[in-house]
Design a protein around this motif. Sequence first.
Motif, PDB file in Angstrom:
ATOM      1  N   VAL A 141       0.842  -1.192   0.000  1.00 54.97           N
ATOM      2  CA  VAL A 141       0.000   0.000   0.000  1.00 54.97           C
ATOM      3  C   VAL A 141       0.884   1.251   0.000  1.00 54.97           C
ATOM      4  CG1 VAL A 141      -1.672   1.369   1.323  1.00 54.97           C
ATOM      5  CG2 VAL A 141      -1.960  -1.102   1.123  1.00 54.97           C
ATOM      6  N   ASN A 142       0.622   2.118  -0.947  1.00 49.27           N
ATOM      7  CA  ASN A 142       1.299   3.409  -1.099  1.00 49.27           C
ATOM      8  C   ASN A 142       2.792   3.298  -1.357  1.00 49.27           C
ATOM      9  OD1 ASN A 142      -1.143   4.671  -0.814  1.00 49.27           O
ATOM     10  ND2 ASN A 142      -0.861   5.162   1.334  1.00 49.27           N
ATOM     11  N   ARG A 143       3.233   2.209  -1.960  1.00 45.16           N
ATOM     12  CA  ARG A 143       4.637   2.056  -2.360  1.00 45.16           C
ATOM     13  C   ARG A 143       4.742   2.308  -3.851  1.00 45.16           C
ATOM     14  NH1 ARG A 143       7.597   2.278   2.206  1.00 45.16           N
ATOM     15  NH2 ARG A 143       6.671   0.927   3.733  1.00 45.16           N
ATOM     16  N   ALA A 144       5.751   3.073  -4.239  1.00 43.17           N
ATOM     17  CA  ALA A 144       5.958   3.370  -5.655  1.00 43.17           C
ATOM     18  C   ALA A 144       6.696   2.239  -6.362  1.00 43.17           C
ATOM     19  CB  ALA A 144       6.728   4.671  -5.814  1.00 43.17           C
ATOM     20  N   VAL A 145       7.522   1.517  -5.632  1.00 48.11           N
ATOM     21  CA  VAL A 145       8.335   0.453  -6.210  1.00 48.11           C
ATOM     22  C   VAL A 145       8.233  -0.772  -5.305  1.00 48.11           C
ATOM     23  CG1 VAL A 145      10.685  -0.192  -6.875  1.00 48.11           C
ATOM     24  CG2 VAL A 145       9.944   2.165  -7.135  1.00 48.11           C
ATOM     25  N   GLY A 183       8.992  -3.480  -2.891  1.00 49.94           N
ATOM     26  CA  GLY A 183      10.034  -3.600  -1.879  1.00 49.94           C
ATOM     27  C   GLY A 183      10.596  -2.277  -1.408  1.00 49.94           C
ATOM     28  N   ALA A 184      10.035  -1.157  -1.875  1.00 49.02           N
ATOM     29  CA  ALA A 184      10.548   0.151  -1.464  1.00 49.02           C
ATOM     30  C   ALA A 184      10.424   0.324   0.037  1.00 49.02           C
ATOM     31  CB  ALA A 184       9.786   1.263  -2.179  1.00 49.02           C
ATOM     32  N   VAL A 185      11.458   0.807   0.654  1.00 55.35           N
ATOM     33  CA  VAL A 185      11.421   1.037   2.093  1.00 55.35           C
ATOM     34  C   VAL A 185      11.895   2.430   2.470  1.00 55.35           C
ATOM     35  CG1 VAL A 185      11.641  -1.367   2.813  1.00 55.35           C
ATOM     36  CG2 VAL A 185      13.696  -0.050   2.370  1.00 55.35           C
ATOM     37  N   SER A 186      12.728   3.026   1.663  1.00 59.07           N
ATOM     38  CA  SER A 186      13.422   4.244   2.064  1.00 59.07           C
ATOM     39  C   SER A 186      12.511   5.315   2.655  1.00 59.07           C
ATOM     40  CB  SER A 186      14.246   4.800   0.908  1.00 59.07           C
ATOM     41  OG  SER A 186      13.392   5.025  -0.196  1.00 59.07           O
ATOM     42  N   LEU A 187      12.000   6.208   1.865  1.00 58.30           N
ATOM     43  CA  LEU A 187      11.242   7.314   2.422  1.00 58.30           C
ATOM     44  C   LEU A 187       9.762   7.285   2.057  1.00 58.30           C
ATOM     45  CD1 LEU A 187      13.819  10.203   2.027  1.00 58.30           C
ATOM     46  CD2 LEU A 187      13.174   9.011   4.111  1.00 58.30           C
ATOM     47  N   ASP A 188       9.274   6.170   1.531  1.00 57.10           N
ATOM     48  CA  ASP A 188       7.844   6.065   1.250  1.00 57.10           C
ATOM     49  C   ASP A 188       7.123   5.823   2.566  1.00 57.10           C
ATOM     50  OD1 ASP A 188       7.921   4.257  -1.931  1.00 57.10           O
ATOM     51  OD2 ASP A 188       8.343   6.328  -1.439  1.00 57.10           O
ATOM     52  N   GLU A 189       6.353   6.795   3.022  1.00 59.08           N
ATOM     53  CA  GLU A 189       5.586   6.613   4.253  1.00 59.08           C
ATOM     54  C   GLU A 189       4.282   7.377   4.147  1.00 59.08           C
ATOM     55  OE1 GLU A 189       8.017   7.958   7.515  1.00 59.08           O
ATOM     56  OE2 GLU A 189       8.245   9.946   6.686  1.00 59.08           O
ATOM     57  N   THR A 190       3.261   6.825   4.773  1.00 60.30           N
ATOM     58  CA  THR A 190       1.956   7.465   4.791  1.00 60.30           C
ATOM     59  C   THR A 190       1.838   8.209   6.115  1.00 60.30           C
ATOM     60  OG1 THR A 190       1.051   5.673   3.454  1.00 60.30           O
ATOM     61  CG2 THR A 190      -0.527   7.109   4.572  1.00 60.30           C
ATOM     62  N   LEU A 191       1.590   9.506   6.032  1.00 58.69           N
ATOM     63  CA  LEU A 191       1.530  10.350   7.224  1.00 58.69           C
ATOM     64  C   LEU A 191       0.149  10.965   7.387  1.00 58.69           C
ATOM     65  CD1 LEU A 191       4.920  12.292   6.886  1.00 58.69           C
ATOM     66  CD2 LEU A 191       4.443  10.278   8.303  1.00 58.69           C
ATOM     67  N   VAL A 192      -0.202  11.205   8.650  1.00 64.93           N
ATOM     68  CA  VAL A 192      -1.395  11.964   9.006  1.00 64.93           C
ATOM     69  C   VAL A 192      -0.867  13.175   9.762  1.00 64.93           C
ATOM     70  CG1 VAL A 192      -3.582  11.967  10.252  1.00 64.93           C
ATOM     71  CG2 VAL A 192      -2.668   9.816   9.354  1.00 64.93           C
ATOM     72  N   LEU A 221       1.890   0.888  -6.328  1.00 64.83           N
ATOM     73  CA  LEU A 221       1.605  -0.547  -6.388  1.00 64.83           C
ATOM     74  C   LEU A 221       0.172  -0.838  -5.976  1.00 64.83           C
ATOM     75  CD1 LEU A 221       4.863  -2.112  -4.922  1.00 64.83           C
ATOM     76  CD2 LEU A 221       4.138  -2.052  -7.301  1.00 64.83           C
ATOM     77  N   ASP A 222      -0.253  -0.261  -4.858  1.00 66.03           N
ATOM     78  CA  ASP A 222      -1.593  -0.500  -4.323  1.00 66.03           C
ATOM     79  C   ASP A 222      -2.039   0.758  -3.603  1.00 66.03           C
ATOM     80  OD1 ASP A 222      -3.928  -1.812  -3.697  1.00 66.03           O
ATOM     81  OD2 ASP A 222      -3.081  -2.950  -2.041  1.00 66.03           O
TER      82      ASP A 222
END
Length: 148
Positions: free
Chosen positions: A54-58, A60-69, A115-116
């Motif tokens: 969910v909300n990953r551009a690539v 296995g992406a882990v670096s700075l992809d994060e969902t914030l409120v 991705l999703d």
Amino acid sequence: MKTTFEFLVESLLFGIENPKGNIEQVLFANKMAKHEGIPNCNRLAKLSFADESVNRAVAGAVSLDETLVLGYEGWSDCVLHLCVRSGITTIRMATGSFPSREIVMYEDYSNAVLLDKLSEEQIKEVFDFIWNNMDLMQPKPGNMLRDG
């Protein structure tokens, strides 16, 4: 049959009198809040999903992809913004206002290549959960960083 999805809300701020947090996330939140017209950003949390795509551009992406409120909570009202942060860029997902429980969805998110993505119904579920559990958005008491 209604499907449910699992997520975790984790406050990224600590300290009651003068909330603080990770400088990079706080600076981002303040910049985003200013852009959205919020003069004082006093709530910041990270959403983590059981489905890591969910909300990953690539994949296995882990670096700075994060969902914030992020947003502002006052005595009788609250405005929260959902966004996906990746580096210095962001994808605006939705804005929710309380007590009216009005939610505005953004085309930025529906047009994003991810991705999703969460459905509008899932975004509403996130806001409802947060509004019913606002204590999760409160800064954690005390300094969460320890030496030694």
